[in-house]
Write a protein that holds these residues in place. Structure first.
Motif, PDB file in Angstrom:
ATOM      1  N   LEU A  56     -54.737 -16.767 -63.863  1.00  0.00           N
ATOM      2  CA  LEU A  56     -55.145 -18.151 -64.790  1.00  0.00           C
ATOM      3  C   LEU A  56     -53.883 -19.515 -63.836  1.00  0.00           C
ATOM      4  N   GLU A  57     -53.716 -18.838 -63.339  1.00  0.00           N
ATOM      5  CA  GLU A  57     -52.050 -19.529 -62.454  1.00  0.00           C
ATOM      6  C   GLU A  57     -52.472 -19.975 -61.421  1.00  0.00           C
ATOM      7  N   GLU A 113     -54.645 -22.365 -62.271  1.00  0.00           N
ATOM      8  CA  GLU A 113     -54.514 -22.952 -62.590  1.00  0.00           C
ATOM      9  C   GLU A 113     -53.766 -24.090 -61.135  1.00  0.00           C
ATOM     10  N   SER A 114     -53.020 -23.858 -60.741  1.00  0.00           N
ATOM     11  CA  SER A 114     -52.678 -24.560 -59.598  1.00  0.00           C
ATOM     12  C   SER A 114     -53.699 -24.872 -58.617  1.00  0.00           C
ATOM     13  N   LEU A 166     -56.961 -26.577 -61.290  1.00  0.00           N
ATOM     14  CA  LEU A 166     -56.996 -27.829 -62.238  1.00  0.00           C
ATOM     15  C   LEU A 166     -55.403 -28.721 -62.616  1.00  0.00           C
ATOM     16  N   ALA A 193     -54.395 -24.752 -69.693  1.00  0.00           N
ATOM     17  CA  ALA A 193     -54.340 -24.880 -68.481  1.00  0.00           C
ATOM     18  C   ALA A 193     -55.526 -26.437 -68.413  1.00  0.00           C
ATOM     19  N   ARG A 204     -54.248 -29.883 -68.108  1.00  0.00           N
ATOM     20  CA  ARG A 204     -53.874 -30.658 -66.715  1.00  0.00           C
ATOM     21  C   ARG A 204     -55.440 -32.076 -66.157  1.00  0.00           C
TER      22      ARG A 204
END
Length: 397
Positions: free
Chosen positions: A263-264, A267-268, A271, A306, A309
């Motif tokens: 997910l990280e 996300e980066s 998102l 997330a 964002r």
């Protein structure tokens, strides 16, 4: 072997049901209705009917050869083998039909004939696809629709990416139409090595790679989860094309295997990155929505963080707010209210904000909505009117 526990996740999803308004009727139903297992592949696109579905929904299904082409789009056919409707159209019979494809004499076709539409329309409707002995044998041996899904999928698994294009596409469609939980239950019979190869093969249609991205994660035994996650990560960080059909499945599979680190990364890259391509953002949203229903390691609150964002991107704000409402992420209330002020020309986003505030049980949400009614009475009234009309729920109750 790991895949999401469908029964566990259905119970988990039911605990997130909320009885409140959301921006439009379909999303209201999604919030209020108990979560149900996916009825088809979440990452398969443009699913047409399978050959088996056509066979069993038609009055006549047969392998035919084009004998002659006539005027007004009509074709004379010789039936070589009949799979359905042999009493009416026995093998060896010649017939004239108006097909939905053009074919030269000598061409083999799989033809599917439906009953005449009405008393005035006595002509049977015919659908045809170019075929050969291989595709005919594949269809002739395929299990009927009454056969248990797991048994059917085991038959079609052997034909994924078959050298015959019609067979390969149809086998993929069978998996695309199958309930997700059935696919998950039999995924350990799929070859992870083949799935990896198909994901990097430029000759494999991109649309199929969404399913293969998910399937390679579902098929990975415990000993190969880390290496499979790394393989999918490499696909994610590889140089991007303008459009990547099926990329959502790669992201979804990666989330299942990698959990929070996955997910990280998403996300980066997509998102939180204001410069990420719109298509990639939409793929990421599809993957997160899938995981919200069927994943078990990342809490919904972190998924919502997330997605929040995207409140900073006007083109995705309405979708993000809808997801936040569905996941009851009421801690994003202040950010959601801020979106309203900059969305003067975007009625869809303003309806999403109003719907979120109506759904939120916190007193602060009611206060925020009251302030919006004072500052923009016409805009809020218009949003509430649409919500009331589409949901069938009176807002003054």
């Amino acid at each position: 072997m790991y895949w999401p526990s469908i029964t566990w996740m259905a119970r988990k999803s039911n605990s997130h049901v909320t009885a409140a308004l959301v921006p439009w009727a379909l999303l209201l139903a999604a919030l209020l209705a108990p979560a149900r297992p996916l009825v088809a592949c979440p990452f398969c696109t443009a699913l047409g009917p399978t050959l088996a579905q056509r066979r069993e929904q038609s009055e006549v299904a047969a392998l035919a050869e084009v004998a002659a082409t006539l005027d007004r789009g009509r074709t004379t056919l010789k039936l070589h083998a009949v799979l359905q409707g042999g009493d009416t159209f026995p093998a060896g019979q010649m017939l004239t039909a108006k097909l939905d494809v053009a074919a030269k004499p000598g061409t083999l076709l799989l033809v599917f004939g439906d009953a005449a539409g009405s008393a005035r329309d006595t002509e049977r409707s015919w659908h045809a696809v170019a075929a050969n002995e291989i595709s005919y044998a594949y269809l002739a041996r395929s299990p009927d629709l009454k056969t248990p899904t797991l048994e059917r999928l085991r038959y079609f698994a052997a034909y994924l990416e078959h050298p015959d294009p019609l067979v390969a596409e149809d086998a993929y469609l069978e998996f695309g139409h199958a309930p997700f939980d059935d696919v998950a239950r039999m995924a350990d019979t799929l070859s992870g090595q083949k799935l990896r190869r198909w994901l990097i093969d430029p000759g494999v249609p991109e649309a199929r790679k969404g399913f293969y991205g998910l399937a390679v994660a579902l098929a990975a035994p415990q000993s190969e989860r880390a290496s499979t996650a790394d393989f999918l990560r490499q696909r994610i960080v590889a140089p991007e094309n303008d459009f990547r059909a099926g990329f959502d499945g790669v992201l979804g599979g990666y989330l299942l295997l990698a959990g929070l680190p996955g997910l990280e990364l998403i996300e980066s890259r997509y998102l939180a990155n204001a410069n990420s391509a719109d298509g990639d953002v939409r793929h990421a949203l599809t993957a997160l929505r899938f995981y919200a229903e069927y994943g078990r390691e990342i809490p919904r609150s972190r998924l919502a963080q997330a997605v929040a964002r995207l409140l900073a991107r006007d083109e995705f704000a309405a979708e993000a707010i809808t997801d936040l409402a569905r996941w009851q992420a009421w801690e994003a209330q202040a950010e959601v209210v801020d979106v309203y002020a900059r969305s003067a020309s975007d009625e869809r986003t303003r309806r999403a904000v109003v719907g979120y505030l109506l759904a939120c049980p916190a007193a602060e949400a009611r206060q925020a909505l009251a302030r919006l009614r004072v500052n923009d009475p016409a805009g809020v009234a218009a949003a509430e009117q649409v919500l009331s009309r589409t949901s069938g729920v009176r807002l003054d109750e």
